[in-house]
Design an enzyme around this catalytic site. Structure first.
Site, PDB file in Angstrom:
ATOM      1  N   ASP A 131     141.441  -9.047 -11.473  1.00 61.35           N
ATOM      2  CA  ASP A 131     142.549  -8.416 -11.251  1.00 61.35           C
ATOM      3  C   ASP A 131     143.920  -8.764 -11.831  1.00 61.35           C
ATOM      4  OD1 ASP A 131     143.068 -11.285 -10.576  1.00 61.35           O
ATOM      5  OD2 ASP A 131     142.967 -11.036  -8.339  1.00 61.35           O
ATOM      6  N   ASP A 183     142.867 -10.266 -17.437  1.00 68.08           N
ATOM      7  CA  ASP A 183     141.701 -10.106 -17.158  1.00 68.08           C
ATOM      8  C   ASP A 183     140.813  -9.108 -17.888  1.00 68.08           C
ATOM      9  OD1 ASP A 183     141.036 -12.369 -15.469  1.00 68.08           O
ATOM     10  OD2 ASP A 183     141.904 -11.237 -13.720  1.00 68.08           O
ATOM     11  N   ASP A 199     135.815 -13.581  -8.353  1.00 71.74           N
ATOM     12  CA  ASP A 199     136.863 -14.302  -8.220  1.00 71.74           C
ATOM     13  C   ASP A 199     136.824 -14.920  -6.699  1.00 71.74           C
ATOM     14  OD1 ASP A 199     138.133 -13.967 -10.489  1.00 71.74           O
ATOM     15  OD2 ASP A 199     139.407 -12.325 -10.099  1.00 71.74           O
TER      16      ASP A 199
HETATM   17  P1  ATP Z   1     140.989 -16.663  -8.296  1.00 71.51           P
HETATM   18  O1  ATP Z   1     140.817 -16.815  -9.627  1.00 71.51           O
HETATM   19  O2  ATP Z   1     139.730 -16.749  -7.457  1.00 71.51           O
HETATM   20  O3  ATP Z   1     141.846 -15.330  -7.944  1.00 71.51           O
HETATM   21  P2  ATP Z   1     143.406 -18.242  -7.875  1.00 71.51           P
HETATM   22  O4  ATP Z   1     143.925 -17.177  -7.194  1.00 71.51           O
HETATM   23  O5  ATP Z   1     143.695 -19.560  -7.355  1.00 71.51           O
HETATM   24  O6  ATP Z   1     141.734 -17.953  -7.924  1.00 71.51           O
HETATM   25  P3  ATP Z   1     145.058 -17.903 -10.148  1.00 71.51           P
HETATM   26  O7  ATP Z   1     145.907 -16.911  -9.469  1.00 71.51           O
HETATM   27  O8  ATP Z   1     144.933 -17.914 -11.547  1.00 71.51           O
HETATM   28  O9  ATP Z   1     143.672 -18.160  -9.353  1.00 71.51           O
HETATM   29  O10 ATP Z   1     145.926 -19.063  -9.748  1.00 71.51           O
HETATM   30  C1  ATP Z   1     145.351 -20.377 -10.395  1.00 71.51           C
HETATM   31  C2  ATP Z   1     146.382 -21.772  -9.903  1.00 71.51           C
HETATM   32  O11 ATP Z   1     147.677 -21.154  -9.951  1.00 71.51           O
HETATM   33  C3  ATP Z   1     146.247 -21.749  -8.466  1.00 71.51           C
HETATM   34  O12 ATP Z   1     145.216 -22.466  -7.990  1.00 71.51           O
HETATM   35  C4  ATP Z   1     147.568 -22.293  -8.054  1.00 71.51           C
HETATM   36  O13 ATP Z   1     147.659 -23.855  -8.195  1.00 71.51           O
HETATM   37  C5  ATP Z   1     148.492 -21.759  -9.128  1.00 71.51           C
HETATM   38  N1  ATP Z   1     149.322 -20.552  -8.631  1.00 71.51           N
HETATM   39  C6  ATP Z   1     148.706 -19.609  -7.836  1.00 71.51           C
HETATM   40  N2  ATP Z   1     149.769 -18.406  -7.968  1.00 71.51           N
HETATM   41  C7  ATP Z   1     150.771 -18.984  -8.025  1.00 71.51           C
HETATM   42  C8  ATP Z   1     152.160 -18.729  -8.186  1.00 71.51           C
HETATM   43  N3  ATP Z   1     152.404 -17.344  -7.657  1.00 71.51           N
HETATM   44  N4  ATP Z   1     153.049 -19.528  -8.624  1.00 71.51           N
HETATM   45  C9  ATP Z   1     152.462 -20.696  -9.183  1.00 71.51           C
HETATM   46  N5  ATP Z   1     151.541 -21.262  -8.819  1.00 71.51           N
HETATM   47  C10 ATP Z   1     150.418 -20.346  -8.589  1.00 71.51           C
END
Ligand code: ATP
Length: 877
Positions: A602, A606, A326
């Site tokens: 995480d 997943d 990730d």
């Molecule tokens: P990774 O998968 O590398 O951890 P990430 O944290 O960006 O990356 P996700 O947590 O799945 O992956 O988030 C995907 C997308 O969702 C983000 O790019 C963001 O645009 C949106 N996002 C993340 N956190 C939030 C949140 N708390 N509330 C609303 N939208 C969110």
């Protein structure tokens, strides 16, 4: 019964104000009264039980039988030696097992679950064990419920209770419901949450009403036992090998006994020798030694922040050639800061108040007195609000949240419904592309205008500009309504407010780790829910990818068939805007190509990809309990670098096990060779039963363990990953183990011969004097022990010389060899021991001779290594 009482009654009974929670003194008092919140584990094995378990072994029975026979024929000293060796061996076994158990226990301690509680008015994370009745526990998706709770608040809360009820479909919870019937089945108590069940969706709050053994889980007292004690594939293979070798050894012993009988040798001596040889040759200790090497290895790994949950993972780590990671938090620092915002009309120096308000109201994170809890993305938003004088607490008091649709990484959106003076307002935040899809209007110049194609393009262009600078882009939208909307009605017809860009700096150390991984034949792949441009920009910075051509989005994956995707995957280094289902597809595609894949995760969703991967890696800090449960390894620092370090350790541990096992096999084989040859050629037996037992069970063991914890060769990460199908004895290891054994055995015989010759006899002489026999056996005894001890140094590397590896770089081995030599010296020079082993002290010259002979297996192995190096052209390194 708690489920039939109203919230007020429960709070009154437990004397709690849910907004404040317990004070520290109350917690202490209640902890004293109710004890820690944990289920009683299986009683630990006592030392005596461990000791007795050591004696429950076929071979030990054989030895005890032999001791009885020696007693009957009046050879008391032999009987004592056999018993002493059995005892010593059992003690070493107890020590090893105790150490292994301790190591595993310590690891389990490190993965104890944590919970969010409100105490003294503040939300904090504590060990679930410290929860007491009355604690206010905060629940979110992915967490295990730490105790039995009466729910006080629930927002779309769903809990999977299969651990308790067997029902795997999550049940909907409702804090406001009441069940009058005291006999309501557990599965129907929608206002309760039970220990060890799992929040799969939504949010909630509850008050702990029962802890530890008083919980429903405690009542049925099923203890969740991790399968950490499973044998690893290698251990299973070695057990098989041990069995086969064992049968061969028994065959040889029977053969020796029969031939000896035909030769009319002394039956008693023959009997004892055959038995001792069986004990020496049957590698029954292999799985035990491998277990301790693994246990010590995983302890070492826990010190570098990698907690191995399942022992087989240690082996698999050594053959990983793809690390899927990730981005957020693992490759980056997860320290998010809002640095920019965008609205359709520039606001100059004015802060975008409405945008910030939506962001803050649509966040679950907290930031109080410099301490924060929750998702770092949301923490950044709450802090951004504070910087602009928009405080979450007061804002929430004014616009109370009445409903919500929680974030999930498939939708990449989150929404809340908050009260306003005239009705309600939906606040939605999330990925800008998703937001644009569900919005129909936008705010331009303070007015609501339709979201035209051009306007959409304008937003997207601005967002891409931020993404290209490696910023994480998050948008916000809203809509006003008069009625209370259901969560499914929230995310439609919204009005876009704008978006912000946040930096999340890459972890500095990751760049080096990616380089190290590359030289070790391992490819790092970034998998993220984030925007493609943001992901590629960070991937470039870290050296994961060179161009945007090496990236693919979730939408693109969906368009490809499994076969086409599996072909394309080779050239891809960044997967962006993917959801958890894509991760499973990615893992499967890599595996289909014959790769060994490690995958990080995480979130709640997943678990499938972690389970599918060869090595599922969960995050210790930000990871949900579910992801930890599904993983093989947990990173206590959430850091990519730790994965690479763990792979290095995994490779070392595997090669150490190889060193230990091949060393022990050579030693055992040497003893067989010496005895078998002497029987086949009608020579007198060069070793007595007690001597064989001594060398095999005492002097061997220490260097074998020391080899198992060898510091490891410096160039382990310069080699290609091990092919998981490769045989344990690949690369000529079997040949060298046999050669080592033949050398050790032959030299023992040579020493025996030299001893006889010194007294004027040869191997075939009749009527060899007692004196000559004792002397010759002493020489054989010393050569057998010392050659094994010296040989252990050579086993530290298959190719490098003992000097290149560093003669003193494994202090434990140096100590083990010295201890072995001292023990050996003591056994022949301390009069009562010498008498017991029927040996004699040697003359100075003969000490020279035996030491010289004992060095030969080491020297020959070193010469072989030199040829191997010459063949590779790496002689001087
Ligand atoms: P990774 O998968 O590398 O951890 P990430 O944290 O960006 O990356 P996700 O947590 O799945 O992956 O988030 C995907 C997308 O969702 C983000 O790019 C963001 O645009 C949106 N996002 C993340 N956190 C939030 C949140 N708390 N509330 C609303 N939208 C969110």
């Amino acid at each position: 019964m708690w489920h039939s009482k109203s919230q007020e009654e429960v709070l009154k009974e437990l004397q709690i104000d849910p907004a404040v929670g317990l004070s520290e003194e109350e917690v202490r008092a209640r902890l004293e009264q109710h004890g820690p919140n944990k289920l009683k584990g299986k009683p630990k094995k006592s030392m005596i039980a461990l000791f007795l378990a050591q004696l429950k072994d076929m071979l030990i029975y054989v030895l005890l039988g032999a001791a009885v026979v020696t007693l009957i024929v009046g050879e008391y000293v032999d009987a004592i030696i056999i018993l002493a060796v059995v005892l010593l061996n059992a003690l070493i076994g107890v020590f090893q097992e105790h150490k292994a158990e301790k190591a595993i226990e310590a690891l389990q301690q490190m993965t104890t679950p944590k919970s969010l509680v409100r105490r003294q008015g503040e939300v904090k994370e504590i060990n679930s064990e410290d929860i007491v009745p009355g604690d206010i526990v905060i629940l979110d998706a992915g967490r295990y419920i730490p105790a039995d709770l009466r729910l006080l608040e629930s927002a779309n809360l769903q809990i999977e209770e299969s651990a308790l009820t067997g029902e795997s479909v999550p049940s909907d919870k409702d804090a406001d419901s009441l069940h009058e019937d005291p006999k309501t089945p557990i599965g129907d108590m929608s206002n309760m949450a039970f220990m060890s069940t799992l929040v799969t969706y939504g949010r909630g709050e509850g008050i702990a009403v029962a802890t530890g053994m008083n919980t429903e889980m405690g009542k049925i007292a099923t203890i969740l036992d991790e399968d950490i004690h499973d044998l690893t594939p290698l251990q299973k293979k070695l057990e098989e090998l041990g069995k086969t070798l064992g049968f061969i050894a028994i065959g040889i012993c029977v053969l020796i006994f029969v031939i000896g009988l035909i030769q009319k040798r002394d039956i008693f001596e023959l009997f004892l020798t055959a038995i001792s040889l069986a004990v020496a040759a049957i590698p029954e200790g292999l799985p035990a030694i491998v277990a301790i090497v693994l246990a010590l290895g995983v302890t070492r790994m826990s010190r570098i922040n990698a907690i191995v949950k399942k022992l087989p993972a240690v082996e698999t780590l050594g053959s990983v050639n793809i690390i899927c990671s990730d981005k957020t938090g693992t490759l980056t620092q997860n320290k998010m800061t809002v640095v920019k915002y965008y609205t359709a009309t520039p606001l100059g120096d004015e802060p975008p108040v409405e945008l910030i308000k939506s962001f803050v109201l649509c966040s679950d994170a907290t930031h109080e007195n410099g301490e924060s809890t929750g998702d770092p993305t949301e923490v950044a938003l709450v802090i951004y609000g504070e910087q602009n004088n928009i405080m979450k607490k007061s804002l929430e008091a004014e616009y109370k949240r009445v409903s919500e649709k929680p974030f999930d990484s498939d939708r990449k959106l989150m929404s809340t419904l908050n009260k306003t003076r005239t009705g309600y307002r939906v606040h939605t935040k999330g990925a800008i592309d998703q937001l644009l899809n569900i919005s129909t209007s936008a705010i331009v110049g303070g007015e609501v205008v339709p979201l035209t194609k051009e306007l959409k393009q304008q937003y997207l262009k601005a967002a891409e500009g931020m993404s290209d600078d490696a910023l994480r882009v998050l948008g916000a939208a809203f809509k006003d309504t008069e009625q209370l909307l259901s969560p499914d009605e929230m995310e439609q017809d919204l009005t876009i407010l704008g978006f912000v860009g946040m930096i999340d700096p890459p972890r500095l150390e990751v760049k080096d780790s990616i380089r190290e991984a590359k030289s070790a034949g391992i490819t790092a792949v970034m998998i993220t829910g984030d925007h493609r441009n943001t992901a590629v920009a960070i991937a470039k910075e870290l050296g994961i990818a060179d161009s945007i051509g090496q990236s693919m989005t979730g939408a693109e994956i969906d368009e490809l068939s499994d076969e086409v995707f599996a072909q394309k995957i080779k050239n891809i280094r960044v997967f962006a805007r993917v959801s958890p289902e894509h991760k499973v597809k990615i893992v499967k595609a890599y595996k289909a190509q014959g790769n060994t894949v490690s995958m990080t995760g995480d979130g709640v969703n997943d678990a499938p990809s972690l389970k599918n991967a060869d090595i599922g890696v969960a995050m210790g800090i930000t990871g949900t309990d579910v992801s930890k449960g599904a993983s093989d390894m947990i990173l206590t620092d959430d850091n990519f670098t730790t994965i690479v370090h763990a792979i290095r350790e995994g490779r070392n541990i595997y090669s150490n096990i190889r060193k230990t096992v091949t060393f022990l096999l050579s030693c055992n084989f040497g003893e067989v060779v010496a005895i078998l040859a002497s029987i086949l050629f009608f020579w007198p037996l060069p070793l007595l039963a007690t001597q064989i037992l001594w060398v095999n069970l005492v002097t061997d063991t220490l260097p074998a363990i020391a080899l198992g914890v060898d510091p490891g060769e410096k160039d382990v990460m310069k080699r290609k990953p091990r092919d998981p199908k490769e045989s344990f004895f690949a690369g000529g290891a079997a040949f060298r183990a046999i050669l080592g054994g033949v050398l050790i055995g032959s030299l023992t015989l040579v020493a025996f011969y030299l001893g006889l010759r010194e007294h004027g006899f040869s191997l075939n002489s009749a009527n060899i004097s007692e004196e000559a026999m004792t002397y010759a056996r002493t020489m054989a005894f010393v050569v057998l022990a010392a050659s094994q001890l010296f040989y252990s140094f050579s086993k530290r590397s298959d190719t490098k010389s003992i000097f290149q590896v560093g003669l003193f770089s494994n202090k434990l081995l140096v100590g083990a060899v010295i201890a072995g030599l001292v023990l050996q010296f003591a056994s022949i020079s301390i009069p009562f021991l010498a008498a017991a082993f029927k040996v004699h002290n040697l003359s100075l010259v003969d000490w020279g001779v035996v030491i010289g002979l004992a060095l030969i297996p080491l020297i020959i192995n070193e010469v072989i290594k030199m040829f191997i190096r010459m063949g590779r052209g790496t002689l001087i390194r």
